[in-house]
Motif scaffolding. Structure first.
Motif, PDB file in Angstrom:
ATOM      1  N   GLY A  51       0.843  -1.177   0.000  1.00 43.70           N
ATOM      2  CA  GLY A  51       0.000   0.000   0.000  1.00 43.70           C
ATOM      3  C   GLY A  51       0.882   1.232   0.000  1.00 43.70           C
ATOM      4  N   TYR A  52       0.328   2.342  -0.412  1.00 43.21           N
ATOM      5  CA  TYR A  52       1.106   3.567  -0.565  1.00 43.21           C
ATOM      6  C   TYR A  52       0.351   4.723   0.070  1.00 43.21           C
ATOM      7  N   TYR A  53       1.094   5.741   0.492  1.00 39.52           N
ATOM      8  CA  TYR A  53       0.459   6.916   1.071  1.00 39.52           C
ATOM      9  C   TYR A  53       1.328   8.139   0.866  1.00 39.52           C
ATOM     10  N   LEU A  54       0.705   9.298   1.069  1.00 40.91           N
ATOM     11  CA  LEU A  54       1.444  10.545   1.112  1.00 40.91           C
ATOM     12  C   LEU A  54       1.030  11.290   2.372  1.00 40.91           C
ATOM     13  N   ALA A  55       1.950  12.080   2.894  1.00 37.52           N
ATOM     14  CA  ALA A  55       1.658  12.993   3.994  1.00 37.52           C
ATOM     15  C   ALA A  55       1.352  14.346   3.359  1.00 37.52           C
ATOM     16  N   VAL A  56       0.131  14.816   3.527  1.00 42.35           N
ATOM     17  CA  VAL A  56      -0.327  16.016   2.833  1.00 42.35           C
ATOM     18  C   VAL A  56       0.590  17.207   3.113  1.00 42.35           C
ATOM     19  N   GLN A  57       1.009  17.397   4.348  1.00 41.99           N
ATOM     20  CA  GLN A  57       1.840  18.545   4.689  1.00 41.99           C
ATOM     21  C   GLN A  57       3.206  18.503   4.004  1.00 41.99           C
ATOM     22  N   GLU A  58       3.675  17.316   3.668  1.00 45.09           N
ATOM     23  CA  GLU A  58       4.997  17.162   3.058  1.00 45.09           C
ATOM     24  C   GLU A  58       4.941  17.027   1.541  1.00 45.09           C
ATOM     25  N   SER A  59       3.783  16.703   1.012  1.00 43.90           N
ATOM     26  CA  SER A  59       3.646  16.448  -0.434  1.00 43.90           C
ATOM     27  C   SER A  59       2.401  17.126  -0.988  1.00 43.90           C
ATOM     28  N   ARG A  60       2.262  18.398  -0.691  1.00 42.48           N
ATOM     29  CA  ARG A  60       1.078  19.144  -1.122  1.00 42.48           C
ATOM     30  C   ARG A  60       0.926  19.121  -2.644  1.00 42.48           C
ATOM     31  N   SER A  61       2.036  19.243  -3.383  1.00 37.83           N
ATOM     32  CA  SER A  61       1.929  19.267  -4.845  1.00 37.83           C
ATOM     33  C   SER A  61       1.410  17.932  -5.383  1.00 37.83           C
ATOM     34  N   LEU A  62       1.839  16.828  -4.802  1.00 37.22           N
ATOM     35  CA  LEU A  62       1.338  15.520  -5.222  1.00 37.22           C
ATOM     36  C   LEU A  62      -0.135  15.370  -4.862  1.00 37.22           C
ATOM     37  N   SER A  63      -0.506  15.787  -3.681  1.00 38.49           N
ATOM     38  CA  SER A  63      -1.902  15.716  -3.261  1.00 38.49           C
ATOM     39  C   SER A  63      -2.801  16.506  -4.217  1.00 38.49           C
ATOM     40  N   ASN A  64      -2.380  17.716  -4.554  1.00 42.24           N
ATOM     41  CA  ASN A  64      -3.143  18.541  -5.499  1.00 42.24           C
ATOM     42  C   ASN A  64      -3.168  17.924  -6.888  1.00 42.24           C
ATOM     43  N   TYR A  65      -2.058  17.333  -7.293  1.00 43.87           N
ATOM     44  CA  TYR A  65      -1.961  16.688  -8.607  1.00 43.87           C
ATOM     45  C   TYR A  65      -2.995  15.562  -8.734  1.00 43.87           C
ATOM     46  N   ILE A  66      -3.100  14.741  -7.707  1.00 43.47           N
ATOM     47  CA  ILE A  66      -4.060  13.627  -7.732  1.00 43.47           C
ATOM     48  C   ILE A  66      -5.484  14.168  -7.832  1.00 43.47           C
ATOM     49  N   ALA A  67      -5.797  15.192  -7.040  1.00 39.56           N
ATOM     50  CA  ALA A  67      -7.144  15.783  -7.078  1.00 39.56           C
ATOM     51  C   ALA A  67      -7.455  16.329  -8.467  1.00 39.56           C
ATOM     52  N   GLU A  68      -6.504  17.041  -9.051  1.00 37.47           N
ATOM     53  CA  GLU A  68      -6.730  17.652 -10.365  1.00 37.47           C
ATOM     54  C   GLU A  68      -6.770  16.613 -11.480  1.00 37.47           C
ATOM     55  N   LYS A  69      -5.845  15.667 -11.448  1.00 35.60           N
ATOM     56  CA  LYS A  69      -5.758  14.661 -12.504  1.00 35.60           C
ATOM     57  C   LYS A  69      -7.043  13.849 -12.625  1.00 35.60           C
ATOM     58  N   PHE A  70      -7.632  13.508 -11.474  1.00 35.82           N
ATOM     59  CA  PHE A  70      -8.799  12.626 -11.490  1.00 35.82           C
ATOM     60  C   PHE A  70     -10.109  13.350 -11.211  1.00 35.82           C
ATOM     61  N   GLY A  71     -10.056  14.664 -11.000  1.00 31.80           N
ATOM     62  CA  GLY A  71     -11.278  15.440 -10.772  1.00 31.80           C
ATOM     63  C   GLY A  71     -11.996  15.046  -9.503  1.00 31.80           C
ATOM     64  N   ILE A  72     -11.225  14.681  -8.474  1.00 31.03           N
ATOM     65  CA  ILE A  72     -11.806  14.281  -7.193  1.00 31.03           C
ATOM     66  C   ILE A  72     -11.390  15.310  -6.148  1.00 31.03           C
ATOM     67  N   LYS A  73     -12.359  15.939  -5.532  1.00 28.63           N
ATOM     68  CA  LYS A  73     -12.087  16.958  -4.522  1.00 28.63           C
ATOM     69  C   LYS A  73     -11.154  16.394  -3.453  1.00 28.63           C
ATOM     70  N   HIS A  74     -10.153  17.182  -3.104  1.00 34.80           N
ATOM     71  CA  HIS A  74      -9.211  16.771  -2.063  1.00 34.80           C
ATOM     72  C   HIS A  74      -9.901  16.700  -0.711  1.00 34.80           C
ATOM     73  N   GLU A  75      -9.653  15.610  -0.013  1.00 35.11           N
ATOM     74  CA  GLU A  75     -10.053  15.474   1.378  1.00 35.11           C
ATOM     75  C   GLU A  75      -8.895  14.814   2.107  1.00 35.11           C
ATOM     76  N   SER A  76      -8.880  14.981   3.396  1.00 31.81           N
ATOM     77  CA  SER A  76      -7.825  14.363   4.185  1.00 31.81           C
ATOM     78  C   SER A  76      -8.401  13.971   5.536  1.00 31.81           C
ATOM     79  N   PRO A  77      -8.367  12.689   5.830  1.00 29.58           N
ATOM     80  CA  PRO A  77      -7.792  11.598   5.060  1.00 29.58           C
ATOM     81  C   PRO A  77      -8.681  11.206   3.876  1.00 29.58           C
ATOM     82  N   GLN A  78      -8.032  10.580   2.914  1.00 31.78           N
ATOM     83  CA  GLN A  78      -8.740  10.119   1.714  1.00 31.78           C
ATOM     84  C   GLN A  78      -8.046   8.861   1.198  1.00 31.78           C
TER      85      GLN A  78
END
Length: 104
Positions: A51-78
Protein backbone atom coordinates in the motif's frame (compact mmCIF):
# COMPACT_ATOMS: atom_id res chain seq x y z
CA UNK A 1 4.10 -3.08 3.46
CA UNK A 2 3.16 0.61 3.41
CA UNK A 3 5.42 2.90 1.35
CA UNK A 4 5.46 6.67 1.51
CA UNK A 5 5.32 8.45 -1.85
CA UNK A 6 6.47 12.08 -2.11
CA UNK A 7 6.79 12.97 -5.77
CA UNK A 8 4.45 13.11 -8.77
CA UNK A 9 6.92 10.96 -10.73
CA UNK A 10 6.74 8.20 -8.10
CA UNK A 11 2.95 8.26 -8.25
CA UNK A 12 2.92 8.12 -12.06
CA UNK A 13 5.25 5.12 -11.87
CA UNK A 14 2.75 3.36 -9.59
CA UNK A 15 -0.03 4.03 -12.10
CA UNK A 16 2.09 2.61 -14.92
CA UNK A 17 3.42 -0.45 -13.10
CA UNK A 18 0.44 -1.64 -11.03
CA UNK A 19 -2.99 -2.63 -12.29
CA UNK A 20 -4.41 -2.33 -8.78
CA UNK A 21 -3.12 -0.59 -5.65
CA UNK A 22 -4.31 1.17 -2.51
CA UNK A 23 -3.32 4.76 -1.76
CA UNK A 24 -3.98 7.06 1.20
CA UNK A 25 -3.75 10.83 1.60
CA UNK A 26 -2.83 11.34 5.26
CA UNK A 27 -2.71 14.51 7.35
CA UNK A 28 0.01 14.44 10.00
CA UNK A 29 -1.94 16.79 12.30
CA UNK A 30 -5.51 15.46 12.16
CA UNK A 31 -6.70 12.86 14.71
CA UNK A 32 -9.32 11.53 12.26
CA UNK A 33 -6.57 11.02 9.71
CA UNK A 34 -4.44 9.31 12.35
CA UNK A 35 -7.26 6.85 12.95
CA UNK A 36 -7.74 6.26 9.20
CA UNK A 37 -3.98 5.75 8.79
CA UNK A 38 -3.99 3.11 11.54
CA UNK A 39 -6.95 1.32 9.92
CA UNK A 40 -5.21 1.47 6.52
CA UNK A 41 -1.85 0.19 7.76
CA UNK A 42 -3.48 -2.63 9.71
CA UNK A 43 -5.47 -3.65 6.62
CA UNK A 44 -2.37 -3.59 4.37
CA UNK A 45 -0.33 -5.61 6.87
CA UNK A 46 -3.12 -8.14 7.56
CA UNK A 47 -3.66 -8.72 3.85
CA UNK A 48 0.10 -8.87 3.23
CA UNK A 49 -0.14 -6.49 0.26
CA UNK A 50 1.65 -3.32 -0.73
CA UNK A 51 0.00 0.00 0.00
CA UNK A 52 1.11 3.57 -0.56
CA UNK A 53 0.46 6.92 1.07
CA UNK A 54 1.44 10.55 1.11
CA UNK A 55 1.66 12.99 3.99
CA UNK A 56 -0.33 16.02 2.83
CA UNK A 57 1.84 18.54 4.69
CA UNK A 58 5.00 17.16 3.06
CA UNK A 59 3.65 16.45 -0.43
CA UNK A 60 1.08 19.14 -1.12
CA UNK A 61 1.93 19.27 -4.85
CA UNK A 62 1.34 15.52 -5.22
CA UNK A 63 -1.90 15.72 -3.26
CA UNK A 64 -3.14 18.54 -5.50
CA UNK A 65 -1.96 16.69 -8.61
CA UNK A 66 -4.06 13.63 -7.73
CA UNK A 67 -7.14 15.78 -7.08
CA UNK A 68 -6.73 17.65 -10.37
CA UNK A 69 -5.76 14.66 -12.50
CA UNK A 70 -8.80 12.63 -11.49
CA UNK A 71 -11.28 15.44 -10.77
CA UNK A 72 -11.81 14.28 -7.19
CA UNK A 73 -12.09 16.96 -4.52
CA UNK A 74 -9.21 16.77 -2.06
CA UNK A 75 -10.05 15.47 1.38
CA UNK A 76 -7.82 14.36 4.19
CA UNK A 77 -7.79 11.60 5.06
CA UNK A 78 -8.74 10.12 1.71
CA UNK A 79 -8.26 6.53 0.57
CA UNK A 80 -8.25 5.22 -2.99
CA UNK A 81 -8.18 1.92 -4.77
CA UNK A 82 -6.65 2.56 -8.17
CA UNK A 83 -7.61 0.08 -10.88
CA UNK A 84 -6.11 0.27 -14.37
CA UNK A 85 -4.72 3.76 -13.82
CA UNK A 86 -7.79 5.43 -12.33
CA UNK A 87 -9.69 5.51 -9.04
CA UNK A 88 -12.09 2.59 -8.82
CA UNK A 89 -13.05 3.46 -5.24
CA UNK A 90 -12.50 6.34 -2.85
CA UNK A 91 -13.52 7.14 0.72
CA UNK A 92 -12.72 9.77 3.29
CA UNK A 93 -12.65 10.38 7.02
CA UNK A 94 -14.46 7.81 9.18
CA UNK A 95 -15.37 5.71 6.10
CA UNK A 96 -11.76 4.50 5.89
CA UNK A 97 -11.91 1.29 7.89
CA UNK A 98 -10.39 -2.16 7.67
CA UNK A 99 -13.85 -3.55 7.01
CA UNK A 100 -14.50 -1.16 4.09
CA UNK A 101 -11.05 -1.83 2.58
CA UNK A 102 -11.41 -5.59 2.96
CA UNK A 103 -14.63 -5.58 0.92
CA UNK A 104 -12.78 -4.32 -2.14
Amino acid sequence: MVTKINEIEEFEQLLNEHNRFFFLKHSLTCPVSGNAYDEYVTFINNENIDGYYLAVQESRSLSNYIAEKFGIKHESPQAFLFIDGKPGWTASHWNITQKALKQL
